[in-house]
Write a protein that holds these residues in place. Structure first.
Motif, PDB file in Angstrom:
ATOM      1  N   ASP A 176       0.933  -1.251   0.163  1.00  0.00           N
ATOM      2  CA  ASP A 176      -0.042  -0.073  -0.028  1.00  0.00           C
ATOM      3  C   ASP A 176       0.892   1.003   0.009  1.00  0.00           C
ATOM      4  OD1 ASP A 176       0.970   0.147   2.677  1.00  0.00           O
ATOM      5  OD2 ASP A 176      -0.706  -0.878   3.364  1.00  0.00           O
ATOM      6  N   CYS A 177       0.197   2.418  -0.071  1.00  0.00           N
ATOM      7  CA  CYS A 177       0.850   3.720   0.079  1.00  0.00           C
ATOM      8  C   CYS A 177       1.884   3.880   1.076  1.00  0.00           C
ATOM      9  CB  CYS A 177      -0.094   4.751  -0.002  1.00  0.00           C
ATOM     10  SG  CYS A 177      -1.052   4.800  -1.623  1.00  0.00           S
ATOM     11  N   SER A 178       1.581   3.310   2.361  1.00  0.00           N
ATOM     12  CA  SER A 178       2.341   3.587   3.526  1.00  0.00           C
ATOM     13  C   SER A 178       3.730   2.756   3.316  1.00  0.00           C
ATOM     14  CB  SER A 178       1.674   3.177   4.752  1.00  0.00           C
ATOM     15  OG  SER A 178       1.233   1.884   4.643  1.00  0.00           O
ATOM     16  N   SER A 179       3.612   1.594   2.791  1.00  0.00           N
ATOM     17  CA  SER A 179       4.823   0.673   2.407  1.00  0.00           C
ATOM     18  C   SER A 179       5.945   1.910   1.633  1.00  0.00           C
ATOM     19  CB  SER A 179       4.512  -0.347   1.651  1.00  0.00           C
ATOM     20  OG  SER A 179       4.141  -0.141   0.485  1.00  0.00           O
ATOM     21  N   LEU A 180       5.574   2.793   0.963  1.00  0.00           N
ATOM     22  CA  LEU A 180       6.674   3.611   0.459  1.00  0.00           C
ATOM     23  C   LEU A 180       7.072   4.828   1.236  1.00  0.00           C
ATOM     24  CD1 LEU A 180       5.177   3.171  -3.201  1.00  0.00           C
ATOM     25  CD2 LEU A 180       6.861   2.078  -2.332  1.00  0.00           C
ATOM     26  N   THR A 181       6.804   4.896   2.441  1.00  0.00           N
ATOM     27  CA  THR A 181       7.426   6.100   3.335  1.00  0.00           C
ATOM     28  C   THR A 181       8.531   5.756   3.402  1.00  0.00           C
ATOM     29  OG1 THR A 181       4.940   6.385   4.214  1.00  0.00           O
ATOM     30  CG2 THR A 181       6.969   7.217   5.729  1.00  0.00           C
ATOM     31  N   GLY A 182       9.514   6.590   3.097  1.00  0.00           N
ATOM     32  CA  GLY A 182      10.881   6.659   3.461  1.00  0.00           C
ATOM     33  C   GLY A 182      11.461   6.213   2.173  1.00  0.00           C
ATOM     34  N   TYR A 183      11.038   6.043   0.916  1.00  0.00           N
ATOM     35  CA  TYR A 183      11.514   6.043  -0.207  1.00  0.00           C
ATOM     36  C   TYR A 183      11.403   6.989  -1.007  1.00  0.00           C
ATOM     37  CZ  TYR A 183      11.977   1.181   1.222  1.00  0.00           C
ATOM     38  OH  TYR A 183      12.361  -0.144   2.115  1.00  0.00           O
ATOM     39  N   LYS A 184      12.074   7.208  -2.069  1.00  0.00           N
ATOM     40  CA  LYS A 184      12.203   8.362  -3.146  1.00  0.00           C
ATOM     41  C   LYS A 184      10.725   8.350  -3.937  1.00  0.00           C
ATOM     42  CE  LYS A 184      16.065  10.434  -2.397  1.00  0.00           C
ATOM     43  NZ  LYS A 184      17.272  10.360  -3.299  1.00  0.00           N
ATOM     44  N   ILE A 185      10.457   7.018  -4.168  1.00  0.00           N
ATOM     45  CA  ILE A 185       9.109   7.051  -5.030  1.00  0.00           C
ATOM     46  C   ILE A 185       7.920   6.836  -4.128  1.00  0.00           C
ATOM     47  CG2 ILE A 185      10.232   6.288  -7.020  1.00  0.00           C
ATOM     48  CD1 ILE A 185       8.954   3.545  -6.138  1.00  0.00           C
ATOM     49  N   CYS A 186       6.820   7.500  -4.422  1.00  0.00           N
ATOM     50  CA  CYS A 186       5.527   7.364  -4.047  1.00  0.00           C
ATOM     51  C   CYS A 186       4.440   7.131  -4.718  1.00  0.00           C
ATOM     52  CB  CYS A 186       5.453   8.793  -3.041  1.00  0.00           C
ATOM     53  SG  CYS A 186       3.813   8.649  -2.068  1.00  0.00           S
ATOM     54  N   ASP A 187       4.552   5.863  -5.044  1.00  0.00           N
ATOM     55  CA  ASP A 187       3.205   5.367  -6.414  1.00  0.00           C
ATOM     56  C   ASP A 187       3.587   3.905  -6.373  1.00  0.00           C
ATOM     57  OD1 ASP A 187       1.518   5.376  -7.709  1.00  0.00           O
ATOM     58  OD2 ASP A 187       2.965   6.097  -9.681  1.00  0.00           O
ATOM     59  N   ILE A 188       2.389   3.065  -6.400  1.00  0.00           N
ATOM     60  CA  ILE A 188       2.429   1.763  -6.147  1.00  0.00           C
ATOM     61  C   ILE A 188       1.503   1.167  -7.035  1.00  0.00           C
ATOM     62  CG2 ILE A 188       1.103   1.916  -4.019  1.00  0.00           C
ATOM     63  CD1 ILE A 188       2.017  -0.765  -3.398  1.00  0.00           C
ATOM     64  N   ASN A 189       1.922   0.301  -8.140  1.00  0.00           N
ATOM     65  CA  ASN A 189       0.814  -0.503  -9.067  1.00  0.00           C
ATOM     66  C   ASN A 189      -0.022   0.477  -9.643  1.00  0.00           C
ATOM     67  OD1 ASN A 189       2.377  -2.526  -8.525  1.00  0.00           O
ATOM     68  ND2 ASN A 189       0.993  -3.325  -6.500  1.00  0.00           N
ATOM     69  N   GLN A 190      -1.537   0.383  -9.379  1.00  0.00           N
ATOM     70  CA  GLN A 190      -2.395   1.005  -9.811  1.00  0.00           C
ATOM     71  C   GLN A 190      -3.067   2.012  -8.795  1.00  0.00           C
ATOM     72  OE1 GLN A 190      -5.555  -1.253 -11.688  1.00  0.00           O
ATOM     73  NE2 GLN A 190      -4.114  -1.937 -13.183  1.00  0.00           N
ATOM     74  N   GLU A 192      -2.952   5.213  -6.476  1.00  0.00           N
ATOM     75  CA  GLU A 192      -2.378   6.424  -6.358  1.00  0.00           C
ATOM     76  C   GLU A 192      -2.071   7.018  -5.181  1.00  0.00           C
ATOM     77  OE1 GLU A 192      -3.865   9.438  -9.572  1.00  0.00           O
ATOM     78  OE2 GLU A 192      -5.806   8.164  -9.112  1.00  0.00           O
ATOM     79  N   CYS A 193      -0.732   7.464  -5.007  1.00  0.00           N
ATOM     80  CA  CYS A 193      -0.252   7.767  -3.804  1.00  0.00           C
ATOM     81  C   CYS A 193       0.519   9.421  -3.678  1.00  0.00           C
ATOM     82  CB  CYS A 193       0.694   6.811  -3.451  1.00  0.00           C
ATOM     83  SG  CYS A 193       0.193   5.222  -3.203  1.00  0.00           S
ATOM     84  N   GLN A 194       0.709   9.732  -2.929  1.00  0.00           N
ATOM     85  CA  GLN A 194       1.131  11.262  -2.500  1.00  0.00           C
ATOM     86  C   GLN A 194       1.830  11.325  -1.414  1.00  0.00           C
ATOM     87  OE1 GLN A 194      -1.632  14.242  -2.894  1.00  0.00           O
ATOM     88  NE2 GLN A 194      -2.837  13.469  -1.524  1.00  0.00           N
ATOM     89  N   LYS A 195       2.955  12.245  -1.447  1.00  0.00           N
ATOM     90  CA  LYS A 195       3.648  12.837  -0.107  1.00  0.00           C
ATOM     91  C   LYS A 195       2.812  13.896   0.581  1.00  0.00           C
ATOM     92  CE  LYS A 195       8.178  10.728  -0.915  1.00  0.00           C
ATOM     93  NZ  LYS A 195       9.472  10.797  -0.579  1.00  0.00           N
ATOM     94  N   ASN A 196       2.300  13.544   1.825  1.00  0.00           N
ATOM     95  CA  ASN A 196       1.847  14.732   2.675  1.00  0.00           C
ATOM     96  C   ASN A 196       2.821  15.509   3.264  1.00  0.00           C
ATOM     97  OD1 ASN A 196       2.826  13.378   4.829  1.00  0.00           O
ATOM     98  ND2 ASN A 196       1.000  12.396   5.537  1.00  0.00           N
ATOM     99  N   ASN A 197       2.505  16.649   4.018  1.00  0.00           N
ATOM    100  CA  ASN A 197       3.440  17.385   4.436  1.00  0.00           C
ATOM    101  C   ASN A 197       4.394  17.115   5.429  1.00  0.00           C
ATOM    102  OD1 ASN A 197       1.942  19.683   3.026  1.00  0.00           O
ATOM    103  ND2 ASN A 197       0.477  19.867   4.676  1.00  0.00           N
ATOM    104  N   GLN A 198       4.109  15.820   5.952  1.00  0.00           N
ATOM    105  CA  GLN A 198       5.026  15.310   6.981  1.00  0.00           C
ATOM    106  C   GLN A 198       6.094  14.254   6.174  1.00  0.00           C
ATOM    107  OE1 GLN A 198       1.778  15.304   7.655  1.00  0.00           O
ATOM    108  NE2 GLN A 198       1.915  17.031   8.744  1.00  0.00           N
ATOM    109  N   GLY A 199       5.846  14.338   4.887  1.00  0.00           N
ATOM    110  CA  GLY A 199       6.920  13.229   3.845  1.00  0.00           C
ATOM    111  C   GLY A 199       6.258  11.787   3.940  1.00  0.00           C
ATOM    112  N   ASP A 200       5.137  11.704   4.541  1.00  0.00           N
ATOM    113  CA  ASP A 200       4.669  10.245   4.599  1.00  0.00           C
ATOM    114  C   ASP A 200       4.068   9.873   3.020  1.00  0.00           C
ATOM    115  OD1 ASP A 200       5.689   9.654   7.088  1.00  0.00           O
ATOM    116  OD2 ASP A 200       3.642  10.615   7.624  1.00  0.00           O
ATOM    117  N   CYS A 201       4.016   8.631   2.815  1.00  0.00           N
ATOM    118  CA  CYS A 201       3.420   8.411   1.707  1.00  0.00           C
ATOM    119  C   CYS A 201       1.957   7.987   1.690  1.00  0.00           C
ATOM    120  CB  CYS A 201       4.087   7.376   0.580  1.00  0.00           C
ATOM    121  SG  CYS A 201       3.695   6.887  -0.856  1.00  0.00           S
TER     122      CYS A 201
END
Length: 313
Positions: A176-190, A192-201
């Motif tokens: 899921d999106c949260s699994s990409l928190t801490g990585y340069k990319i913030c997108d997964i399969n189909q 749609e994810c985005q980084k919030n103000n805290q930098g979390d995906c």
């Protein structure tokens, strides 16, 4: 055939579409919607169940057959193909992972990782990985990739190599999106994810669509599931749709993964939904966007196979 009574899934007041289910053929009232669904066919002005089957006799490689409609006999027939007959990358890619486009600009059956260059290395289809710009046999540990440019591919069936914000290549399960928190990319399969103000995906929502043209017919996938919900533009804002009344004759079935049908001038829920994995008497039914395959091994005659390859544009 097993049918499921419709259970309307909701998230608050939002309508949730389950991509594993679809309307029963008998409920579909439009010819185009009927013929677009696997195992449905429009006959005598009504939509009914239809099983697409092709038969191959004897022990053979079923992956080398496609199931095509014969206009003369009005039946589906198995037709054997060779990877080499596909002369461009697009046609070849439709038969992945059985056929792959190699470094000599030809379509062939997979032989060895060394037959592919860095660009075409089948790192997501075969046990291949990239080392020093070469395609080599075997999967590597993600930590062996020392730059963001080389950090790609898989470490196992469940772990993909991703470049972290700590400038290291790590193995990560994309759930899921949260699994990409801490990585340069913030997108997964189909999803749609985005980084919030805290930098979390975090997952994208309908409210994140600021323009009407971006909101119309938008589908937001629910992370970690095969479901999604629809967005609709109302009162100058993009919001989660509470029903499917904003869809029309052409978009009703398509936008709802055939969970809804067009009837009496509006898009309405189906009374009966059934699994897209239709025929419980057959083994190995797989449905995806690129292809549909049915494989059946007779318990009475092991040398008889029934297969279907139905490729969708």
């Amino acid at each position: 055939m097993i049918f499921y009574l419709l259970t309307l899934l909701t998230s608050g007041n939002s309508v949730i579409i389950d991509t594993n289910l679809r309307c029963a053929c008998s409920e579909i009232l439009l010819e185009n919607d009927c013929n677009s669904l696997m195992n449905c066919k429009w006959v005598n002005n009504q939509c009914g169940d239809y099983i697409y089957e092709c038969y191959v006799q004897g022990l053979t490689n079923i992956n080398t057959y496609t199931c095509n409609w014969n206009n003369k006999t009005n039946i589906y027939e198995a037709q054997k193909f060779e990877c080499s007959q596909f002369k461009n990358r697009f046609d070849c890619s439709r038969f992945k992972p059985y056929c792959l486009w190699n470094s000599t600009e030809m379509c062939n059956e997979f032989t060895s990782c060394q037959d592919y260059d860095e660009q075409r290395c089948p790192i997501y289809y075969k046990n291949c990985s990239i080392s020093n710009k070469d395609c080599i046999n075997g999967l590597q540990s993600c930590q062996n990739y020392l730059s963001e440019q080389t950090c790609r591919g898989v470490q196992s069936d469940e772990l993909e190599c991703l470049w972290g914000e700590d400038e290291k290549c790590k193995a990560q399960s994309l759930k899921d999106c949260s699994s990409l928190t801490g990585y340069k990319i913030c997108d997964i399969n189909q999803i749609e994810c985005q980084k919030n103000n805290q930098g979390d995906c975090v997952p994208l929502t309908c409210g994140d669509k600021r323009l009407e043209k971006d909101c119309s017919n938008t589908k937001i996938v629910k992370q970690g599931s095969s479901s999604y919900y629809l967005c609709v533009w109302e009162n100058g804002l993009c919001q989660e749709a509470k029903n499917a009344q904003h869809l029309n004759r052409d978009t009703c079935s398509k936008q709802t993964a055939a969970n809804y049908k067009w009837v009496n001038g509006s898009c309405q829920t189906c009374k009966i939904l059934q699994p897209k994995i239709l025929d419980q008497q057959k083994d190995g039914y797989i449905e995806s966007e690129a292809q549909i395959i049915i494989i059946y091994l007779s318990t009475f005659l092991l040398s008889k196979f029934v297969i279907v390859f139905l490729f969708i544009d």
